[in-house]
Design an enzyme around this catalytic site. Structure first.
Site, PDB file in Angstrom:
ATOM      1  N   GLY A   1      11.193  -2.262  -7.155  1.00 39.49           N
ATOM      2  CA  GLY A   1      12.530  -1.946  -7.656  1.00 39.49           C
ATOM      3  C   GLY A   1      12.552  -1.075  -8.906  1.00 39.49           C
ATOM      4  O   GLY A   1      13.557  -1.062  -9.622  1.00 39.49           O
TER       5      GLY A   1
ATOM      6  N   GLY B   1       8.215   3.019  -4.915  1.00 40.45           N
ATOM      7  CA  GLY B   1       8.190   3.411  -3.503  1.00 40.45           C
ATOM      8  C   GLY B   1       9.450   4.139  -3.122  1.00 40.45           C
ATOM      9  O   GLY B   1       9.500   5.374  -3.087  1.00 40.45           O
ATOM     10  N   SER B   2      10.517   3.375  -2.864  1.00 39.24           N
ATOM     11  CA  SER B   2      11.750   3.995  -2.371  1.00 39.24           C
ATOM     12  C   SER B   2      12.334   5.005  -3.365  1.00 39.24           C
ATOM     13  O   SER B   2      12.835   6.053  -2.963  1.00 39.24           O
ATOM     14  CB  SER B   2      12.773   2.925  -1.999  1.00 39.24           C
ATOM     15  OG  SER B   2      12.869   1.968  -3.017  1.00 39.24           O
TER      16      SER B   2
ATOM     17  N   SER C   1       4.300   4.277  -4.144  1.00 34.53           N
ATOM     18  CA  SER C   1       3.801   3.421  -3.069  1.00 34.53           C
ATOM     19  C   SER C   1       4.037   4.099  -1.730  1.00 34.53           C
ATOM     20  O   SER C   1       5.183   4.388  -1.363  1.00 34.53           O
ATOM     21  CB  SER C   1       4.541   2.083  -3.094  1.00 34.53           C
ATOM     22  OG  SER C   1       4.348   1.445  -1.842  1.00 34.53           O
TER      23      SER C   1
ATOM     24  N   MET D   1       4.616  -8.464 -10.302  1.00 35.92           N
ATOM     25  CA  MET D   1       5.582  -8.160  -9.240  1.00 35.92           C
ATOM     26  C   MET D   1       7.000  -8.335  -9.801  1.00 35.92           C
ATOM     27  O   MET D   1       7.319  -9.371 -10.392  1.00 35.92           O
ATOM     28  CB  MET D   1       5.404  -9.104  -8.047  1.00 35.92           C
ATOM     29  CG  MET D   1       4.130  -8.891  -7.240  1.00 35.92           C
ATOM     30  SD  MET D   1       3.822  -7.213  -6.695  1.00 35.92           S
ATOM     31  CE  MET D   1       5.264  -6.886  -5.675  1.00 35.92           C
TER      32      MET D   1
ATOM     33  N   GLY E   1       9.404  -2.788   0.734  1.00 38.12           N
ATOM     34  CA  GLY E   1       9.940  -1.821  -0.220  1.00 38.12           C
ATOM     35  C   GLY E   1      11.454  -1.954  -0.279  1.00 38.12           C
ATOM     36  O   GLY E   1      12.069  -2.659   0.537  1.00 38.12           O
ATOM     37  N   GLY E   2      12.062  -1.299  -1.246  1.00 40.19           N
ATOM     38  CA  GLY E   2      13.517  -1.185  -1.307  1.00 40.19           C
ATOM     39  C   GLY E   2      14.268  -2.426  -1.755  1.00 40.19           C
ATOM     40  O   GLY E   2      15.472  -2.528  -1.531  1.00 40.19           O
TER      41      GLY E   2
ATOM     42  N   ASP F   1      -0.285  -0.431  -0.286  1.00 37.22           N
ATOM     43  CA  ASP F   1       0.054  -1.839  -0.061  1.00 37.22           C
ATOM     44  C   ASP F   1      -0.586  -2.341   1.224  1.00 37.22           C
ATOM     45  O   ASP F   1      -0.221  -1.908   2.316  1.00 37.22           O
ATOM     46  CB  ASP F   1       1.577  -1.993   0.016  1.00 37.22           C
ATOM     47  CG  ASP F   1       2.232  -1.795  -1.337  1.00 37.22           C
ATOM     48  OD1 ASP F   1       1.854  -2.511  -2.284  1.00 37.22           O
ATOM     49  OD2 ASP F   1       3.101  -0.915  -1.456  1.00 37.22           O
TER      50      ASP F   1
ATOM     51  N   GLY G   1       6.104  -7.852  -0.097  1.00 41.09           N
ATOM     52  CA  GLY G   1       6.253  -7.765   1.360  1.00 41.09           C
ATOM     53  C   GLY G   1       7.018  -6.548   1.840  1.00 41.09           C
ATOM     54  O   GLY G   1       6.734  -6.032   2.910  1.00 41.09           O
TER      55      GLY G   1
ATOM     56  N   MET H   1      -1.012  -5.425   3.620  1.00 33.97           N
ATOM     57  CA  MET H   1      -0.376  -6.719   3.946  1.00 33.97           C
ATOM     58  C   MET H   1      -0.930  -7.227   5.274  1.00 33.97           C
ATOM     59  O   MET H   1      -1.080  -6.451   6.216  1.00 33.97           O
ATOM     60  CB  MET H   1       1.139  -6.538   4.068  1.00 33.97           C
ATOM     61  CG  MET H   1       1.766  -5.857   2.860  1.00 33.97           C
ATOM     62  SD  MET H   1       3.555  -5.759   3.038  1.00 33.97           S
ATOM     63  CE  MET H   1       3.984  -4.768   1.608  1.00 33.97           C
TER      64      MET H   1
ATOM     65  N   ASP I   1       5.533  -3.600 -10.337  1.00 32.17           N
ATOM     66  CA  ASP I   1       5.710  -3.141  -8.946  1.00 32.17           C
ATOM     67  C   ASP I   1       6.949  -3.780  -8.324  1.00 32.17           C
ATOM     68  O   ASP I   1       7.019  -5.010  -8.195  1.00 32.17           O
ATOM     69  CB  ASP I   1       4.442  -3.544  -8.161  1.00 32.17           C
ATOM     70  CG  ASP I   1       4.445  -3.099  -6.711  1.00 32.17           C
ATOM     71  OD1 ASP I   1       5.396  -2.427  -6.277  1.00 32.17           O
ATOM     72  OD2 ASP I   1       3.467  -3.434  -6.005  1.00 32.17           O
TER      73      ASP I   1
ATOM     74  N   HIS J   1      -0.485   4.400  -4.748  1.00 31.11           N
ATOM     75  CA  HIS J   1      -0.452   2.948  -4.552  1.00 31.11           C
ATOM     76  C   HIS J   1      -0.430   2.628  -3.052  1.00 31.11           C
ATOM     77  O   HIS J   1       0.421   3.114  -2.309  1.00 31.11           O
ATOM     78  CB  HIS J   1       0.796   2.385  -5.234  1.00 31.11           C
ATOM     79  CG  HIS J   1       0.882   0.891  -5.247  1.00 31.11           C
ATOM     80  ND1 HIS J   1       0.207   0.101  -6.153  1.00 31.11           N
ATOM     81  CD2 HIS J   1       1.581   0.030  -4.458  1.00 31.11           C
ATOM     82  CE1 HIS J   1       0.489  -1.175  -5.937  1.00 31.11           C
ATOM     83  NE2 HIS J   1       1.312  -1.250  -4.904  1.00 31.11           N
TER      84      HIS J   1
ATOM     85  N   HIS K   1      -3.399  -2.487  -3.497  1.00 30.40           N
ATOM     86  CA  HIS K   1      -2.749  -3.771  -3.782  1.00 30.40           C
ATOM     87  C   HIS K   1      -2.891  -4.654  -2.545  1.00 30.40           C
ATOM     88  O   HIS K   1      -2.244  -4.410  -1.530  1.00 30.40           O
ATOM     89  CB  HIS K   1      -1.279  -3.475  -4.126  1.00 30.40           C
ATOM     90  CG  HIS K   1      -0.414  -4.679  -4.299  1.00 30.40           C
ATOM     91  ND1 HIS K   1       0.965  -4.605  -4.360  1.00 30.40           N
ATOM     92  CD2 HIS K   1      -0.712  -6.011  -4.432  1.00 30.40           C
ATOM     93  CE1 HIS K   1       1.472  -5.815  -4.516  1.00 30.40           C
ATOM     94  NE2 HIS K   1       0.474  -6.687  -4.558  1.00 30.40           N
TER      95      HIS K   1
ATOM     96  N   MET L   1      -2.228  -7.841  -0.406  1.00 27.44           N
ATOM     97  CA  MET L   1      -1.316  -8.984  -0.216  1.00 27.44           C
ATOM     98  C   MET L   1      -1.805  -9.691   1.042  1.00 27.44           C
ATOM     99  O   MET L   1      -1.239  -9.535   2.131  1.00 27.44           O
ATOM    100  CB  MET L   1       0.130  -8.485  -0.057  1.00 27.44           C
ATOM    101  CG  MET L   1       0.760  -8.071  -1.373  1.00 27.44           C
ATOM    102  SD  MET L   1       2.151  -6.941  -1.149  1.00 27.44           S
ATOM    103  CE  MET L   1       1.271  -5.399  -1.067  1.00 27.44           C
TER     104      MET L   1
HETATM  105  C1  DX5 Z   1       6.115  -4.697  -2.226  1.00 24.78           C
HETATM  106  C2  DX5 Z   1       5.086  -3.646  -2.580  1.00 24.78           C
HETATM  107  C3  DX5 Z   1       5.596  -2.507  -3.362  1.00 24.78           C
HETATM  108  C4  DX5 Z   1       6.701  -1.718  -2.708  1.00 24.78           C
HETATM  109  C5  DX5 Z   1       7.552  -1.154  -3.809  1.00 24.78           C
HETATM  110  O1  DX5 Z   1       5.454  -5.780  -1.697  1.00 24.78           O
HETATM  111  O2  DX5 Z   1       4.032  -4.240  -3.314  1.00 24.78           O
HETATM  112  O3  DX5 Z   1       4.535  -1.661  -3.763  1.00 24.78           O
HETATM  113  O4  DX5 Z   1       6.262  -0.690  -1.878  1.00 24.78           O
HETATM  114  O5  DX5 Z   1       8.648  -0.513  -3.236  1.00 24.78           O
HETATM  115  P1  DX5 Z   1       9.970  -0.227  -4.070  1.00 24.78           P
HETATM  116  O6  DX5 Z   1       9.581   0.672  -5.215  1.00 24.78           O
HETATM  117  O7  DX5 Z   1      10.850   0.447  -3.068  1.00 24.78           O
HETATM  118  O8  DX5 Z   1      10.496  -1.542  -4.541  1.00 24.78           O
HETATM  119 ZN    ZN Z   2       2.484  -2.894  -4.212  1.00 21.11          ZN
END
Ligand code: DX5
Ligand code: ZN
Length: 214
Positions: A176, A196-197, A7, A136, A143-144, A34, A141, A36, A174, A32, A65, A67
């Site tokens: 953690g 992501g992270s 992500s 999810m 990352g991390g 995101d 909303g 928002m 998606d 990926h 994705h 949101m």
């Molecule tokens: C959260 C996003 C994810 C996010 C995942 O709303 O949809 O795609 O970036 O980040 P990590 O992998 O750090 O949880």
């Molecule tokens: Zn996402």
């Protein structure tokens, strides 16, 4: 083997081209993105101007994705960028079947996203029209955040449903995701993970991505 979609929410937006090229060269399967809108989720990210630059430097297909509150408006905005997938949240769509058909009419694969509390049964009658379901494993909303374990029995249930109703429909998770939970995700039938992270905090992106391609 599990497919990995890093992500770019965790990328350095001052060096976005560098980071997108880095994950593509490191062997990711999808990129990926995101999107928002500050309404459906309490965060605001990027629109088609930035994502078109990402599409130009990405050598892997985009996985968008959404949101957002007005899905149809955003599908129309992003469709010209020809992503592989556009996913939208079932919690925010009154006419999911119509929107699936619209996404497919652009030659894009439609996917539906379920928040942590939304049961897989809610999309039973849509499964045969979908290319992917995104579960999810955090509240959307940011990352991390930490991985919500209840996604594991939920993915298991969805796996049984799709094997019966549409074996070609992929299951994506998606939030953690890391090397700590990837084996458990594999065991319940997950096909694609977003990370992501975990990927972006690693110096060695190739090693991070490969550690999830189990
Ligand atoms: C959260 C996003 C994810 C996010 C995942 O709303 O949809 O795609 O970036 O980040 P990590 O992998 O750090 O949880
Ligand atoms: Zn996402």
């Amino acid at each position: 083997m599990i497919k990995v979609a890093p992500s770019i929410l965790s990328a350095d937006f001052g060096n976005l081209q560098r980071d997108v090229e880095e994950i593509c060269n490191a062997g990711c399967d999808l990129v990926h993105v995101d999107v928002m809108d500050g309404h459906f989720v309490p965060n605001l990210t990027i629109g088609p101007v930035v994502v078109s630059s990402v599409a130009k430097c990405a050598t892997k297909p985009l996985d968008i994705h959404l949101m957002v509150e007005n899905n149809t408006f955003f599908v129309e905005l992003f469709a010209p960028l020809k992503p592989e997938y556009i996913s939208f949240h079932i919690e925010e769509e009154k006419h999911p079947h119509r929107l699936i058909q619209k996404i497919r009419s652009y030659g894009i694969k439609p996917a539906i996203v379920l928040n942590p509390h939304t049961p897989p049964e809610s999309i039973e009658y849509l499964l045969e029209d979908l290319d992917m379901v995104l579960l999810m494993s955090v509240n959307p909303g940011f990352g991390g955040q930490s991985f919500i374990e209840s996604v594991l029995p939920k993915a298991k249930k969805l796996n049984e449903m799709r094997n019966k109703l549409n074996p070609n429909c992929l299951i994506e998770v998606d939030g953690g995701v890391s090397d700590k939970n990837i084996r458990s995700l594999k065991a319940v039938g997950v096909d694609v993970v977003v990370a992501g992270s975990y990927v972006f905090k690693h110096e060695d992106k190739k090693a991070a991505i490969e550690s999830l391609q189990v």
